[in-house]
Design an enzyme around this catalytic site. Structure first.
Site, mmCIF file in Angstrom:
data_model
loop_
_atom_site.group_PDB
_atom_site.id
_atom_site.type_symbol
_atom_site.label_atom_id
_atom_site.label_comp_id
_atom_site.label_asym_id
_atom_site.label_seq_id
_atom_site.Cartn_x
_atom_site.Cartn_y
_atom_site.Cartn_z
ATOM 1 N N ARG A 172 -9.815 16.578 19.516
ATOM 2 C CA ARG A 172 -9.673 16.901 20.643
ATOM 3 C C ARG A 172 -8.398 16.473 21.066
ATOM 4 N NH1 ARG A 172 -10.664 12.841 24.608
ATOM 5 N NH2 ARG A 172 -11.409 10.839 23.696
ATOM 6 N N ARG A 176 -5.216 16.026 31.140
ATOM 7 C CA ARG A 176 -5.522 15.362 32.795
ATOM 8 C C ARG A 176 -4.895 16.147 33.519
ATOM 9 N NH1 ARG A 176 -3.744 9.397 32.303
ATOM 10 N NH2 ARG A 176 -5.460 9.430 30.599
ATOM 11 N N ARG A 249 -0.919 5.954 5.282
ATOM 12 C CA ARG A 249 0.545 6.254 5.576
ATOM 13 C C ARG A 249 1.276 5.063 6.217
ATOM 14 N NH1 ARG A 249 3.749 10.125 4.687
ATOM 15 N NH2 ARG A 249 4.705 10.396 6.935
ATOM 16 N N ARG A 280 9.534 7.158 17.422
ATOM 17 C CA ARG A 280 9.547 6.753 18.792
ATOM 18 C C ARG A 280 10.594 5.614 18.661
ATOM 19 N NH1 ARG A 280 3.798 3.891 19.909
ATOM 20 N NH2 ARG A 280 3.606 2.761 17.902
ATOM 21 N N GLU A 300 11.076 3.707 14.944
ATOM 22 C CA GLU A 300 9.998 3.848 13.875
ATOM 23 C C GLU A 300 9.796 4.944 13.364
ATOM 24 O OE1 GLU A 300 5.228 3.754 15.256
ATOM 25 O OE2 GLU A 300 6.143 2.137 15.877
ATOM 26 N N TYR A 348 -9.083 2.809 10.842
ATOM 27 C CA TYR A 348 -8.192 2.379 12.034
ATOM 28 C C TYR A 348 -8.912 1.821 13.227
ATOM 29 C CZ TYR A 348 -4.793 2.774 15.690
ATOM 30 O OH TYR A 348 -4.077 2.319 16.541
ATOM 31 N N ASP A 350 -8.580 -0.430 16.952
ATOM 32 C CA ASP A 350 -7.623 -0.775 18.116
ATOM 33 C C ASP A 350 -8.137 -2.614 17.983
ATOM 34 O OD1 ASP A 350 -6.663 1.415 19.012
ATOM 35 O OD2 ASP A 350 -8.408 1.856 20.373
#
Length: 370
Positions: A172, A176, A249, A280, A300, A348, A350
């Site tokens: 998805r 917003r 990666r 970035r 980066e 992954y 957070d």
């Protein structure tokens, strides 16, 4: 008789939280790390008074109040809100995709105007069953957003064409339809005042930490020091890659100190063109609202991972899922070894998720070890 109750391999968030809770429970703990600093990838390097996120931007965010209170018990967090920008050629856009972005793209002012454009673009493509990431993204957001803000960035990030990537990578794409540039929807968000080292040092206070120690260079001797080993490194490396290597990666960082007080006016600016080699630029002082007369930026660069490079992002495709399943079966048979963290669990995480995982696993361990 062993010298320690627990040997923890790796001093990142999982290892540090596990160590802290064990020490609180009266366990004797040894933490080792192959790096010359503790803290794992949240480690910050002090560069003339600026806390530089050495392994990429880390912004703490969570909806979990107990975890928010937990980290704030070690260090106060500031009220930093992540509101990244995106540069495409000579154009500047707000992220995540919101009404500011849509106004910048099409000069629209109302949600209905923006929805109409997106719906029209999606309908014209007539993509019923997306076969790859490119078609999946186009079917969700249309041509303009995809071409300017997704395609180039994604291809740099993954090192291959979007049309060659599986569709499931983008399940998805949140749109917003409010003028809200806050990247995260979580209730709690911020950066530790004084940097992440305050958090990890607080967790590791009173615990013996030996740095520059590679577990695999003296595996048997180190394991013999404790009754239980907590391993936070790469799961395939632990088992000598017997079922093959799990894929990742990696990233390369280019740090630069500049004699200006403000380089880009924002902590995170993405570069979405394929021809710009980095994804970035991070300007670290803005994470802590710094007023120094100089600044430090980091470019980066995503890159292919190979042994010897830092593994950052697991490639969660079907092939790697099958390989991981074989290693997980081996890990589940262990009795005095606990595996935890993003590398050992090949997922992954957070930051709040890795802390939650560590708190859950250490609770299970302490129940059993009483």
């Amino acid at each position: 008789m062993t010298e320690f109750d627990v040997l923890i391999v790796g001093s990142g968030l999982f290892g540090a939280v596990f160590a802290h809770e064990c020490r609180k429970a009266g366990k004797k703990v040894l933490v080792i790390d192959r790096r010359l600093h503790s803290g794992g990838n949240v480690y910050c390097e002090d560069v003339n008074g600026i806390n530089v996120h050495k392994y990429g931007a880390h912004i703490f965010h969570t909806n979990d109040r107990p975890i928010w209170d937990y980290v704030n018990s070690f260090v106060e967090f500031n009220n930093y809100v992540n509101s990244p920008l995106a540069v495409y050629k000579d154009e500047l856009y707000n992220l995540p995709f919101n009404m500011n972005t849509f106004h910048q793209l099409w000069k629209v002012k109302t949600p209905q105007e923006a929805k109409s454009i997106i719906d029209k673009q999606v309908a014209e493509l007539k993509i019923n069953e997306p076969r790859n990431l490119e078609e999946q993204a186009l079917s969700l957001v249309g041509v303009d957003i995809y071409e300017k803000l997704i395609k180039g960035y994604t291809e740099k990030q993954w090192g291959r064409k979007a049309s060659e990537l599986p569709a499931f990578i983008i399940k998805r794409l949140p749109l917003r339809f409010t003028y809200n540039n806050n990247y995260f929807n979580d209730k709690y968000q911020g950066i530790p005042v004084g940097g992440y080292n305050k958090l990890t040092q607080g967790l590791l206070e009173g615990i013996e930490v030996r740095l520059g120690i590679d577990f695999f260079s003296a595996r048997e001797e180190l394991s013999a020091l404790a009754e239980t080993v907590v391993f936070t490194g790469q799961l395939d490396e632990f088992y000598h890659y017997r079922h093959g290597m799990l894929q990742y990666r990696s990233l390369r960082f280019e740090h630069e100190q500049l004699a200006t007080d403000n380089y880009q006016g924002n902590a995170v600016v993405n570069y979405t063109e394929r021809d710009v080699p980095y994804t970035r630029i991070i300007e670290h002082k803005h994470f802590e609202f710094g007023q120094q007369s100089h600044t430090v930026i980091t470019r980066e660069y995503p890159q292919e991972w190979s042994r010897g490079l830092e593994p950052y992002y697991p490639i969660n495709d079907d092939t790697n899922a099958r390989v991981y399943k074989q290693y997980k079966a081996l890990a589940d048979q262990e009795t005095n070894i606990i595996f935890g963290g993003r590398l050992a669990e090949y997922r992954y995480y957070d930051m709040h998720q890795v802390i939650g995982s560590a708190l859950y696993q250490v609770k299970q361990y302490l129940k059993i070890s009483k």
